[in-house]
Design a protein around this motif. Structure first.
Motif, short mmCIF file in Angstrom:
data_model
loop_
_atom_site.label_atom_id
_atom_site.label_comp_id
_atom_site.label_asym_id
_atom_site.label_seq_id
_atom_site.Cartn_x
_atom_site.Cartn_y
_atom_site.Cartn_z
N GLY A 95 42.70 46.05 49.24
CA GLY A 95 43.84 45.60 48.45
C GLY A 95 45.05 45.49 49.37
N PRO A 103 46.09 37.80 48.52
CA PRO A 103 44.64 37.70 48.34
C PRO A 103 44.05 36.52 49.10
N THR A 213 41.53 41.21 48.77
CA THR A 213 40.99 40.72 47.50
C THR A 213 42.02 40.73 46.37
N ASP A 214 43.08 41.54 46.52
CA ASP A 214 44.04 41.70 45.42
C ASP A 214 45.31 42.34 45.96
N TYR A 215 46.33 42.47 45.10
CA TYR A 215 47.59 43.09 45.48
C TYR A 215 47.67 44.56 45.09
N SER A 222 50.70 41.34 39.03
CA SER A 222 49.32 41.09 39.44
C SER A 222 48.41 42.27 39.14
N GLU A 225 44.96 42.03 37.65
CA GLU A 225 43.94 41.33 38.43
C GLU A 225 43.11 42.29 39.30
N VAL A 226 43.50 43.59 39.33
CA VAL A 226 42.78 44.56 40.15
C VAL A 226 41.56 45.03 39.36
N THR A 230 37.54 40.45 39.93
CA THR A 230 38.43 39.78 40.87
C THR A 230 38.06 40.10 42.31
N VAL A 231 37.80 41.39 42.56
CA VAL A 231 37.46 41.82 43.92
C VAL A 231 36.21 41.11 44.41
N ASN A 234 36.77 37.28 45.04
CA ASN A 234 37.50 36.98 46.27
C ASN A 234 36.72 37.38 47.51
#
Length: 297
Positions: A95, A103, A213-215, A222, A225-226, A230-231, A234
């Motif tokens: 992250g 991402p 993959t995410d923030y 965001s 989105e975790v 999502t992970v 991405n």
């Protein structure tokens, strides 16, 4: 040690099971290795790409059944040592703790912070004390080689950054995420610290290719989105770049080491060799016999 055709295996790659699905990769064998530290995550997948022999290991097992804190990091690294590997590349999903690493960005970190509490982070103990230098936890030579191979593949690549390693398996709370940002953390993951430290103890060069993959959850807009969905999505999007980078990188990895990773145990062992218990000496012989000049049994 060499594989069935006698050619040396000098490079190891730790990552997801899809990483070794590289165009042109020729599978030669799968090798199961039992170590004095237990069983690795899976069999080592040994093959050839462009004339270079490489050993892949799925970090979480090929069915992704191991939690980050269930991984036997010591066995994984020791198994690479048994194979004769001198360089390891860790492919890892992370992250982002900073806006500058969005991402799908790729980062080659140069620093680590350990926030794990439930892992075995060293080969030593049980009658032998050793203290390796670890100020620069990633091999600078291998990190540069990864960066040089990555820049023709994608502009979304950065060199340098601090990666925070947590136990998981849950993602961070927002308070934790913001705390790591205040500490100067740039990335957050669940596996890299132990791999880097144990590789250094084994005198193996180690560098990481981190796929954002995410923030994480510090960025509130965001935070939703975790998720695993999502992970994983991405990760799959980044895997093509990772494969292309490895294709260009493997032939460029130098067998001549100008770094000091392969000398990290020199002066690190404080215990008198005559005082080391025989059982511990035998368990660590592969790692320390060159340092202690211990006779082979």
């Amino acid at each position: 040690m060499s594989n069935i055709t006698g050619k040396p295996i000098e490079t190891g790659i730790i990552g997801g099971s899809g990483i070794y699905a590289i165009d042109g990769f020729q599978l030669l064998e799968e090798k199961s290795i039992s170590t004095s530290f237990g069983e690795p995550s899976d069999s080592y997948i040994i093959g050839e790409l462009g004339g270079i022999r490489v050993a892949f290991l799925p970090r979480h097992g090929r069915n992704h059944h191991l939690l980050p804190s269930e991984i036997n990091y010591r066995a994984n690294i020791y198994g690479f040592k048994v194979l004769g590997v001198t360089s390891i590349i860790g492919i890892t999903a992370v992250g982002s703790l900073q806006d500058e690493f969005p991402p799908l960005h790729l980062v080659i970190p140069d620093q680590l912070i350990d926030r794990t509490v439930s892992r075995k982070p060293t080969f030593f103990g049980q009658g032998i004390a050793a203290h390796i230098p670890f100020a620069e936890p990633f091999c600078p030579l291998l990190s540069k080689q990864i960066y040089d191979a990555a820049t023709p593949v994608t502009p979304e690549i950065s060199k340098g950054g601090t990666l925070v390693t947590i136990d998981g398996p849950a993602f961070s709370t927002r308070a934790e995420s913001n705390l790591y940002r205040q500490w100067g953390g740039d990335l957050i993951g669940m596996t890299t610290y132990q791999e880097a430290k144990l590789a250094r103890e084994a005198e193996i060069c180690y560098a990481a290719l981190a796929m954002v993959t995410d923030y994480d959850c510090w960025k509130e807009e965001s935070a939703d989105e975790v998720t695993v969905t999502t992970v994983v999505s991405n990760m799959h999007k980044n895997s093509a770049n990772a494969q292309a980078i490895l294709t260009g990188l493997l032939p460029q990895i130098s067998t001549v080491k100008t770094c000091h990773c392969n000398k990290s145990l020199q002066g690190a062992i404080m215990t008198n060799p005559e005082s080391i218990p025989d059982e511990t000496l035998e368990k660590l012989r592969l790692l320390i016999e060159g340092t202690l000049n211990t006779p082979k049994g």
